[in-house]
Design a protein around this motif. Structure first.
Motif, mmCIF file in Angstrom:
data_model
loop_
_atom_site.group_PDB
_atom_site.id
_atom_site.type_symbol
_atom_site.label_atom_id
_atom_site.label_comp_id
_atom_site.label_asym_id
_atom_site.label_seq_id
_atom_site.Cartn_x
_atom_site.Cartn_y
_atom_site.Cartn_z
ATOM 1 N N VAL A 52 -63.076 33.967 24.404
ATOM 2 C CA VAL A 52 -62.101 35.089 23.280
ATOM 3 C C VAL A 52 -61.747 35.737 24.211
ATOM 4 O O VAL A 52 -60.939 36.901 23.755
ATOM 5 C CB VAL A 52 -62.603 34.653 22.068
ATOM 6 C CG1 VAL A 52 -61.859 35.317 20.896
ATOM 7 C CG2 VAL A 52 -62.550 32.980 22.260
ATOM 8 N N VAL A 53 -62.788 37.277 24.096
ATOM 9 C CA VAL A 53 -63.421 38.381 24.502
ATOM 10 C C VAL A 53 -61.777 38.677 25.688
ATOM 11 O O VAL A 53 -61.331 39.689 25.708
ATOM 12 C CB VAL A 53 -64.315 38.769 24.480
ATOM 13 C CG1 VAL A 53 -64.184 40.411 25.242
ATOM 14 C CG2 VAL A 53 -65.302 38.827 23.268
ATOM 15 N N GLY A 54 -62.505 37.885 26.525
ATOM 16 C CA GLY A 54 -61.187 37.764 27.573
ATOM 17 C C GLY A 54 -59.810 37.658 27.631
ATOM 18 O O GLY A 54 -58.965 38.964 28.187
ATOM 19 N N GLU A 55 -59.626 36.549 26.504
ATOM 20 C CA GLU A 55 -58.316 37.037 26.309
ATOM 21 C C GLU A 55 -58.102 37.901 25.409
ATOM 22 O O GLU A 55 -56.239 38.500 25.716
ATOM 23 C CB GLU A 55 -58.228 35.388 25.796
ATOM 24 C CG GLU A 55 -57.563 34.603 26.491
ATOM 25 C CD GLU A 55 -57.514 32.895 26.031
ATOM 26 O OE1 GLU A 55 -58.111 32.821 25.144
ATOM 27 O OE2 GLU A 55 -58.174 32.077 26.810
ATOM 28 N N ALA A 56 -58.054 38.493 24.454
ATOM 29 C CA ALA A 56 -58.558 39.539 23.694
ATOM 30 C C ALA A 56 -57.982 40.708 24.638
ATOM 31 O O ALA A 56 -57.097 41.830 24.535
ATOM 32 C CB ALA A 56 -59.473 40.085 22.962
#
Length: 108
Positions: A52-56
């Motif tokens: 989730v953090v990487g996609e954000a």
């Protein structure tokens, strides 16, 4: 000198977060500045928090100026959203609040 004026302005400011806007100017911001982009990358089923953090971070680089916001900061904001009931968390590493590995999803 412009740098001295900027530095003095920043010293007087007691904000939680400063971000670089699209004009490369430092602006005061609320600590929740990146929360919407984190929430928008959550799904109804559980996903690892680092995904989730990487996609954000990818969205930030493609959409508006992220200016080097770190994954650690975003991960802590993701946990905060979970602790406040805005998202749901499971399998947090060792059951500790400072565990960095966990899964997250939208609240059903």
């Amino acid at each position: 000198n412009d740098y001295n004026n900027l530095w003095n302005k920043l010293l007087k400011n007691n904000t939680d977060l400063r971000v670089l806007n699209i004009y490369n100017q430092i602006e005061e911001s609320d600590i929740a500045y990146y929360d919407n982009v984190l929430i928008s990358n959550c799904k109804t089923d559980f996903h690892h928090s680092h995904k989730v953090v990487g996609e954000a971070i990818g969205d930030l680089h493609n959409g508006f100026n992220s200016c080097g916001i770190g994954d650690s900061f975003l991960s802590e904001r993701l946990k905060h959203l979970c602790y406040n009931g805005e998202l749901q968390m499971r399998n947090q590493e060792h059951g500790q609040e400072n565990g960095i590995r966990f899964e997250v999803r939208l609240v059903n």
